[in-house]
Design a protein around this motif. Sequence first.
Motif, mmCIF file in Angstrom:
data_model
loop_
_atom_site.group_PDB
_atom_site.id
_atom_site.type_symbol
_atom_site.label_atom_id
_atom_site.label_comp_id
_atom_site.label_asym_id
_atom_site.label_seq_id
_atom_site.Cartn_x
_atom_site.Cartn_y
_atom_site.Cartn_z
ATOM 1 N N LEU A 1 -10.143 -1.720 -8.078
ATOM 2 C CA LEU A 1 -9.800 -2.769 -7.223
ATOM 3 C C LEU A 1 -8.943 -2.338 -6.078
ATOM 4 O O LEU A 1 -9.483 -2.717 -4.758
ATOM 5 N N GLY A 2 -8.226 -1.588 -6.370
ATOM 6 C CA GLY A 2 -7.373 -0.862 -5.374
ATOM 7 C C GLY A 2 -8.271 -0.095 -4.635
ATOM 8 O O GLY A 2 -7.907 0.148 -3.397
ATOM 9 N N PHE A 3 -9.054 0.757 -5.080
ATOM 10 C CA PHE A 3 -10.000 1.662 -4.411
ATOM 11 C C PHE A 3 -11.066 1.085 -3.580
ATOM 12 O O PHE A 3 -11.693 1.374 -2.564
ATOM 13 N N LEU A 4 -11.443 -0.209 -4.020
ATOM 14 C CA LEU A 4 -12.764 -0.579 -3.179
ATOM 15 C C LEU A 4 -12.503 -1.130 -1.951
ATOM 16 O O LEU A 4 -13.749 -1.165 -1.092
ATOM 17 N N PRO A 5 -11.356 -1.573 -1.465
ATOM 18 C CA PRO A 5 -11.202 -1.789 0.016
ATOM 19 C C PRO A 5 -11.656 -0.500 0.912
ATOM 20 O O PRO A 5 -12.292 -0.787 2.147
ATOM 21 N N TYR A 6 -11.404 0.523 0.285
ATOM 22 C CA TYR A 6 -11.966 1.794 1.001
ATOM 23 C C TYR A 6 -13.304 2.184 0.770
ATOM 24 O O TYR A 6 -14.018 3.073 1.372
ATOM 25 N N PHE B 1 -15.944 -0.061 -0.077
ATOM 26 C CA PHE B 1 -16.815 -1.263 0.051
ATOM 27 C C PHE B 1 -17.348 -0.974 1.620
ATOM 28 O O PHE B 1 -16.918 -0.500 2.269
ATOM 29 N N HIS B 2 -18.641 -1.380 1.818
ATOM 30 C CA HIS B 2 -19.471 -1.250 3.067
ATOM 31 C C HIS B 2 -18.877 -1.683 4.235
ATOM 32 O O HIS B 2 -18.459 -2.744 4.262
ATOM 33 N N PRO B 3 -18.671 -0.613 5.270
ATOM 34 C CA PRO B 3 -18.982 0.659 5.314
ATOM 35 C C PRO B 3 -17.869 1.476 4.603
ATOM 36 O O PRO B 3 -16.389 1.524 5.203
ATOM 37 N N ALA B 4 -18.388 2.096 3.662
ATOM 38 C CA ALA B 4 -17.540 3.060 2.917
ATOM 39 C C ALA B 4 -16.726 4.248 3.800
ATOM 40 O O ALA B 4 -17.415 4.914 4.557
ATOM 41 N N SER B 5 -15.454 4.483 3.432
ATOM 42 C CA SER B 5 -14.933 5.448 4.152
ATOM 43 C C SER B 5 -14.687 6.617 3.058
ATOM 44 O O SER B 5 -14.048 7.827 3.526
ATOM 45 N N ILE B 6 -14.821 6.360 1.848
ATOM 46 C CA ILE B 6 -14.616 7.311 0.844
ATOM 47 C C ILE B 6 -15.407 7.096 -0.432
ATOM 48 O O ILE B 6 -15.627 5.968 -0.659
#
Length: 353
Positions: A194-199, A201-206
């Motif tokens: 969930l901490g990774f998800l903000p980066y 989620f579409h459009p993904a940066s990683i």
Amino acid sequence: MQTGYAFLIAFALALIITPLMRTFAKKVGAVAQPNSRSVHKVPIPHLGGVAIYLSSVVAMLLSHPLDATAEIAVIVGGGVILVVGILDDIYDLKPWQKAVGQVLSAAVVIALGVSISFMTNPFSGVLNVLGIVAIPLTLVWVVSYENLVNFSDGLDGLAAGIVAITATVIVFASYKAGSYGIPPAAAAIAGSVLGFLPYNFHPASIFMGDAGAMYLGLALSVLSVQGLVKSAVFMSVLAPLLALLVPISDTAFAIIRRKLSGQSVSHADHDHLHHRLLELGLGQKNAVLSIYLVTILGGALGLVSGFTPIETAGPIVVLTVIAVFAAANRAGLLTISRKSGRSQADQSPGGQR
């Protein structure tokens, strides 16, 4: 209390470490290039799995889950598959090379004491010792979970969300099954994704890459074995399995579809559920949110049916499976689309594309 601490630590660390890994991946050239099967159109860094691993492992170590066997297996076995995944992300390993790495990680998990050594008969409540069968059964269990999560990593945020929901389901199911040492570790997994998800989620940066997807699959497999399969309430294992209903059914349909068309099981196509949802015009965000909803409903159904008598749970599961097959057939998931004819051999079945 431990469970909450594990979640918050993992969540905070993932928020901090993920952008650092994104910067590092760009500097070393660890990026996923667009190809004929990609959904993304620009190069995207794919070392997010390292951030997920570090965040969840630190959270486990600091929160001290009571099940030391599960914790060590996730950390060490997860480290092995993480390295295999990184090599695959960078060098595009051959399918057999990746398979060897998956078997090796499962063997490490088994060597560290995680195995489906016994099951409780859901009809009689009698404990059944599996003996030598435990080793191959556990190996298949771990490798299957690794591939299920890996196969589901097809859209921005899809695998991360599915894992977060499934890990949360394991938290509640483990508590209900009396396996109190598992929830902190499962919460650490949920917090890290969930901490990774903000980066992501579409459009993904990683991307999490194969490294992150296979690590998460291994972690879920270990936690489900230690917390549910070997618990006094064997049917509780339905909770994570039904939460993973989308990747399980999507993988099964892909195998059936390719066999019926005379293709190799490893042959890639554009007929996965997320591809069909995109063809319906949902767009990445809505397609992913739709699958999140099905995952939540599956997990809720699993929590209910997993702790009810087999006479009740059995029909629920059978009806669910029938409904899934009917829906899949209606959606065309068992047929080959014209677009699939242009697909290539699946050198790397996982990873966002």
